[in-house]
Scaffold this motif. Structure first.
Motif, short mmCIF file in Angstrom:
data_model
loop_
_atom_site.label_atom_id
_atom_site.label_comp_id
_atom_site.label_asym_id
_atom_site.label_seq_id
_atom_site.Cartn_x
_atom_site.Cartn_y
_atom_site.Cartn_z
N ASP A 28 0.86 -1.18 0.00
CA ASP A 28 0.00 0.00 0.00
C ASP A 28 0.89 1.23 0.00
OD1 ASP A 28 -2.37 -1.33 0.03
OD2 ASP A 28 -2.85 -0.93 2.12
N ASN A 31 -0.72 4.69 2.65
CA ASN A 31 -1.90 4.16 3.35
C ASN A 31 -3.15 4.12 2.48
OD1 ASN A 31 -0.56 3.70 5.82
ND2 ASN A 31 -0.73 5.86 6.31
N GLY A 32 -2.97 3.90 1.19
CA GLY A 32 -4.09 3.81 0.26
C GLY A 32 -4.58 5.15 -0.25
N TYR A 57 -5.00 -3.50 -6.13
CA TYR A 57 -3.74 -2.96 -5.65
C TYR A 57 -2.92 -2.34 -6.77
CZ TYR A 57 -4.20 -4.64 -0.92
OH TYR A 57 -4.62 -4.82 0.37
N LYS A 61 -4.41 1.13 -5.10
CA LYS A 61 -3.61 1.27 -3.88
C LYS A 61 -2.11 1.18 -4.13
CE LYS A 61 -7.21 -0.50 -0.90
NZ LYS A 61 -7.52 -1.36 0.24
#
Length: 70
Positions: A28, A31-32, A57, A61
């Motif tokens: 990540d 933190n996204g 992801y 992310k």
């Protein structure tokens, strides 16, 4: 990635050679908080399409999008 030459894991209890493999790592970023909304404004977000599988992801992310203002 072929790691067989670099890593020797010997053999398992059945006498079979253990082979190292590497597929991918997912982290990540921030933190996204990747500005995915900005990505969607300027790119085609494949991860939002139902008929195409892509891990969220990769786009949502795992990449960070920023805008350069001149």
């Amino acid at each position: 990635m072929d790691l067989r030459q670099a890593v020797d894991l010997r053999v398992n209890s059945a006498g079979q050679k253990k082979l190292p493999t590497f597929e991918f790592l997912l982290f990540d970023i921030n933190n996204g908080n990747t500005n995915f909304d900005l990505f969607k404004q300027h790119c085609k977000a494949i991860s939002l399409e139902n008929d195409v599988f892509i891990n969220v992801y990769y786009e949502q992310k795992g990449t960070f999008t920023f805008r350069v203002i001149e």
